[in-house]
Design a protein around this motif. Structure first.
Motif, PDB file in Angstrom:
ATOM      1  N   TRP A  48      20.051 -62.030  -4.279  1.00 42.63           N
ATOM      2  CA  TRP A  48      20.725 -61.240  -5.316  1.00 42.63           C
ATOM      3  C   TRP A  48      21.939 -61.992  -5.872  1.00 42.63           C
ATOM      4  CZ3 TRP A  48      18.967 -57.354  -8.028  1.00 42.63           C
ATOM      5  CH2 TRP A  48      17.965 -56.539  -7.511  1.00 42.63           C
ATOM      6  N   ILE A  49      22.736 -62.562  -4.975  1.00 45.18           N
ATOM      7  CA  ILE A  49      23.931 -63.289  -5.430  1.00 45.18           C
ATOM      8  C   ILE A  49      23.524 -64.497  -6.277  1.00 45.18           C
ATOM      9  CG2 ILE A  49      25.896 -64.697  -4.627  1.00 45.18           C
ATOM     10  CD1 ILE A  49      26.095 -62.634  -2.249  1.00 45.18           C
ATOM     11  N   GLY A  50      22.438 -65.161  -5.874  1.00 39.07           N
ATOM     12  CA  GLY A  50      21.970 -66.334  -6.614  1.00 39.07           C
ATOM     13  C   GLY A  50      21.247 -66.014  -7.912  1.00 39.07           C
ATOM     14  N   SER A  51      20.980 -64.724  -8.151  1.00 40.48           N
ATOM     15  CA  SER A  51      20.203 -64.335  -9.338  1.00 40.48           C
ATOM     16  C   SER A  51      20.997 -64.456 -10.636  1.00 40.48           C
ATOM     17  CB  SER A  51      19.730 -62.881  -9.199  1.00 40.48           C
ATOM     18  OG  SER A  51      20.844 -61.994  -9.288  1.00 40.48           O
ATOM     19  N   GLY A  52      22.330 -64.517 -10.516  1.00 37.07           N
ATOM     20  CA  GLY A  52      23.154 -64.573 -11.723  1.00 37.07           C
ATOM     21  C   GLY A  52      23.393 -63.203 -12.337  1.00 37.07           C
ATOM     22  N   LEU A  53      22.849 -62.148 -11.719  1.00 37.06           N
ATOM     23  CA  LEU A  53      23.069 -60.780 -12.199  1.00 37.06           C
ATOM     24  C   LEU A  53      24.432 -60.277 -11.715  1.00 37.06           C
ATOM     25  CD1 LEU A  53      19.474 -59.537 -11.332  1.00 37.06           C
ATOM     26  CD2 LEU A  53      20.400 -59.693 -13.656  1.00 37.06           C
ATOM     27  N   PRO A  54      25.007 -59.259 -12.391  1.00 33.95           N
ATOM     28  CA  PRO A  54      26.344 -58.750 -11.998  1.00 33.95           C
ATOM     29  C   PRO A  54      26.259 -57.875 -10.748  1.00 33.95           C
ATOM     30  CG  PRO A  54      25.512 -57.489 -13.860  1.00 33.95           C
ATOM     31  CD  PRO A  54      24.498 -58.562 -13.606  1.00 33.95           C
ATOM     32  N   VAL A  55      25.959 -58.510  -9.615  1.00 40.58           N
ATOM     33  CA  VAL A  55      25.601 -57.753  -8.401  1.00 40.58           C
ATOM     34  C   VAL A  55      26.782 -57.515  -7.470  1.00 40.58           C
ATOM     35  CG1 VAL A  55      24.919 -59.761  -7.007  1.00 40.58           C
ATOM     36  CG2 VAL A  55      23.842 -57.552  -6.584  1.00 40.58           C
ATOM     37  N   GLN A  56      26.747 -56.339  -6.832  1.00 40.79           N
ATOM     38  CA  GLN A  56      27.710 -55.987  -5.800  1.00 40.79           C
ATOM     39  C   GLN A  56      26.908 -55.571  -4.564  1.00 40.79           C
ATOM     40  OE1 GLN A  56      30.585 -53.050  -7.221  1.00 40.79           O
ATOM     41  NE2 GLN A  56      32.206 -54.272  -6.317  1.00 40.79           N
ATOM     42  N   ILE A  57      27.237 -56.175  -3.421  1.00 37.99           N
ATOM     43  CA  ILE A  57      26.503 -55.931  -2.173  1.00 37.99           C
ATOM     44  C   ILE A  57      27.297 -54.951  -1.311  1.00 37.99           C
ATOM     45  CG2 ILE A  57      25.539 -57.027  -0.080  1.00 37.99           C
ATOM     46  CD1 ILE A  57      24.326 -58.449  -2.422  1.00 37.99           C
ATOM     47  N   PHE A  58      26.623 -53.909  -0.823  1.00 39.05           N
ATOM     48  CA  PHE A  58      27.278 -52.934   0.061  1.00 39.05           C
ATOM     49  C   PHE A  58      26.660 -53.032   1.450  1.00 39.05           C
ATOM     50  CE2 PHE A  58      27.478 -51.321  -4.269  1.00 39.05           C
ATOM     51  CZ  PHE A  58      28.854 -51.220  -4.422  1.00 39.05           C
ATOM     52  N   ARG A  59      27.489 -53.394   2.430  1.00 38.76           N
ATOM     53  CA  ARG A  59      27.008 -53.515   3.806  1.00 38.76           C
ATOM     54  C   ARG A  59      27.279 -52.202   4.540  1.00 38.76           C
ATOM     55  NH1 ARG A  59      29.183 -59.704   4.827  1.00 38.76           N
ATOM     56  NH2 ARG A  59      27.438 -60.747   3.754  1.00 38.76           N
ATOM     57  N   LEU A  60      26.193 -51.620   5.070  1.00 36.35           N
ATOM     58  CA  LEU A  60      26.258 -50.280   5.652  1.00 36.35           C
ATOM     59  C   LEU A  60      25.941 -50.306   7.143  1.00 36.35           C
ATOM     60  CD1 LEU A  60      24.123 -48.544   2.873  1.00 36.35           C
ATOM     61  CD2 LEU A  60      26.610 -48.809   2.913  1.00 36.35           C
ATOM     62  N   PRO A  61      26.679 -49.522   7.938  1.00 36.64           N
ATOM     63  CA  PRO A  61      26.340 -49.360   9.365  1.00 36.64           C
ATOM     64  C   PRO A  61      25.323 -48.225   9.517  1.00 36.64           C
ATOM     65  CG  PRO A  61      28.410 -48.249   8.896  1.00 36.64           C
ATOM     66  CD  PRO A  61      27.879 -48.775   7.570  1.00 36.64           C
ATOM     67  N   GLY A  62      25.348 -47.488  10.646  1.00 35.28           N
ATOM     68  CA  GLY A  62      24.416 -46.377  10.851  1.00 35.28           C
ATOM     69  C   GLY A  62      24.673 -45.265   9.845  1.00 35.28           C
ATOM     70  N   ILE A  63      23.629 -44.853   9.140  1.00 30.03           N
ATOM     71  CA  ILE A  63      23.761 -43.839   8.092  1.00 30.03           C
ATOM     72  C   ILE A  63      23.290 -42.488   8.632  1.00 30.03           C
ATOM     73  CG2 ILE A  63      23.004 -43.156   5.775  1.00 30.03           C
ATOM     74  CD1 ILE A  63      22.324 -46.205   5.340  1.00 30.03           C
ATOM     75  N   TYR A  64      24.073 -41.453   8.369  1.00 35.19           N
ATOM     76  CA  TYR A  64      23.660 -40.106   8.759  1.00 35.19           C
ATOM     77  C   TYR A  64      24.071 -39.120   7.671  1.00 35.19           C
ATOM     78  CZ  TYR A  64      28.502 -38.880   9.826  1.00 35.19           C
ATOM     79  OH  TYR A  64      29.843 -38.616   9.718  1.00 35.19           O
ATOM     80  N   GLY A  65      23.592 -37.904   7.767  1.00 32.09           N
ATOM     81  CA  GLY A  65      23.938 -36.856   6.808  1.00 32.09           C
ATOM     82  C   GLY A  65      23.091 -35.636   7.084  1.00 32.09           C
ATOM     83  N   PRO A  66      23.245 -34.576   6.289  1.00 36.95           N
ATOM     84  CA  PRO A  66      22.460 -33.356   6.513  1.00 36.95           C
ATOM     85  C   PRO A  66      20.957 -33.656   6.522  1.00 36.95           C
ATOM     86  CG  PRO A  66      24.169 -32.962   4.874  1.00 36.95           C
ATOM     87  CD  PRO A  66      24.166 -34.442   5.148  1.00 36.95           C
ATOM     88  N   GLY A  67      20.295 -33.215   7.576  1.00 35.86           N
ATOM     89  CA  GLY A  67      18.857 -33.469   7.694  1.00 35.86           C
ATOM     90  C   GLY A  67      18.526 -34.738   8.439  1.00 35.86           C
ATOM     91  N   ARG A  68      19.528 -35.594   8.652  1.00 32.59           N
ATOM     92  CA  ARG A  68      19.281 -36.832   9.395  1.00 32.59           C
ATOM     93  C   ARG A  68      20.522 -37.191  10.217  1.00 32.59           C
ATOM     94  NH1 ARG A  68      17.299 -42.624   6.897  1.00 32.59           N
ATOM     95  NH2 ARG A  68      19.149 -43.603   7.709  1.00 32.59           N
ATOM     96  N   SER A  69      20.633 -36.525  11.356  1.00 29.54           N
ATOM     97  CA  SER A  69      21.791 -36.775  12.220  1.00 29.54           C
ATOM     98  C   SER A  69      21.399 -36.515  13.668  1.00 29.54           C
ATOM     99  CB  SER A  69      22.957 -35.845  11.830  1.00 29.54           C
ATOM    100  OG  SER A  69      22.708 -34.520  12.271  1.00 29.54           O
ATOM    101  N   THR A  70      22.347 -36.724  14.557  1.00 28.28           N
ATOM    102  CA  THR A  70      22.107 -36.480  15.983  1.00 28.28           C
ATOM    103  C   THR A  70      21.777 -35.008  16.242  1.00 28.28           C
ATOM    104  OG1 THR A  70      23.644 -38.283  16.461  1.00 28.28           O
ATOM    105  CG2 THR A  70      23.123 -36.824  18.293  1.00 28.28           C
TER     106      THR A  70
END
Length: 276
Positions: A126-148
């Motif tokens: 993505w970075i090498g594509s030349g597009l105006p890209v922003q990378i978001f690095r995410l850890p463990g994702i949770y929320g309503p319907g998908r949690s412990t």
């Protein structure tokens, strides 16, 4: 692209803000704003879907060869558009095992798992594509319907203890709202190509599980030591426990000024509990 848990939440939220958002799915959907994209089966949409597109968010993981499916299918088309912004959801797994130390965006990636190495390769694509890209690095994702909470209710929980082991996590609403915040303030904020989105309090898995049992008014079973439990864990589950790091959100929250909705797992899990 990739309307799974995070992608669906993002799409619903920006539609409520009045945006037109087209979302990919692997098979036919009733949603009139949905299009089919399944690179493994060679199903790609008509290029007319790109008419008037200004922003793209890709949530699709690497393909089996470790390549990015979206760039593999559409790189030339994307480059021909007048895109204002492209976002790519990656993983904090690219940092590898830091033995419980903090990691930030200035730390060099050192992936420990093959899947994290593939993610890093896609970031580079993505970075090498030349597009105006922003990378978001995410850890463990949770929320309503998908949690412990759901894991306890469906009896799919394993209460495992490993000394000094910590994990970082993020509520799905904060992924969406952090990205919206950055887009809304794009002209006034300094652009950063790589940003971690994580909450303020990395902690052990056992603390999270105990809190969920308390919310549900149930007694937590006695924990199993990791050394005992690992014999029965799948390779993916084992790999989850082989890395130990705390993910810093200082760039996002202090430098760029985003205010987390759910600063820690307790606030986030209360939200999941109320929406259960």
């Amino acid at each position: 692209f990739g309307c799974g848990f995070s992608g669906s939440f993002f799409t619903k939220t920006i539609r409520k803000l009045g945006c037109t958002a087209l979302a990919s799915s692997r098979s036919k959907s009733r949603d009139p704003n949905s299009f089919i994209f399944n690179s493994e089966k060679g199903k790609v949409p008509n290029e007319k879907i790109f008419d008037g597109v200004t922003h793209i968010l890709s949530c699709i993981p690497p393909d089996k060869n470790g390549k990015d499916p979206v760039l593999g299918s559409f790189q030339n088309k994307l480059k021909s558009l007048s895109l204002e912004w492209v976002g790519y959801l990656s993983t904090t797994g690219v940092y590898g095992n830091r033995k419980g130390d903090w990691v930030s965006e200035i730390d060099q990636p050192n992936p420990f798992q093959k899947r994290s190495n593939n993610r890093l390769n896609c970031e580079k694509e993505w970075i090498g594509s030349g597009l105006p890209v922003q990378i978001f690095r995410l850890p463990g994702i949770y929320g309503p319907g998908r949690s412990t909470i759901e894991a306890i209710k469906s009896r799919k929980i394993r209460v495992i203890y490993k000394k000094n082991q910590v994990f970082s996590r993020i509520h799905v609403a904060d992924i969406t709202n952090a990205i919206i915040y950055l887009l809304q303030n794009k002209d006034s904020l300094k652009f950063h190509q790589i940003i971690n989105i994580a909450d303020d309090e990395p902690c052990s898995q056992i603390e999270v599980i105990q809190y969920c049992y308390d919310l549900l008014g149930l007694k937590m079973p006695k924990p199993i030591l990791f050394e005992e439990a690992k014999k029965e864990l799948s390779p993916i589950a084992q790999s989850f426990w082989m890395e130990n790091r705390r993910v810093s959100n200082k760039l996002l929250c202090e430098t760029l000024g985003y205010k987390l909705i759910y600063k820690n797992y307790k606030l986030g899990l209360n939200n999941c509990f109320m929406n259960n």
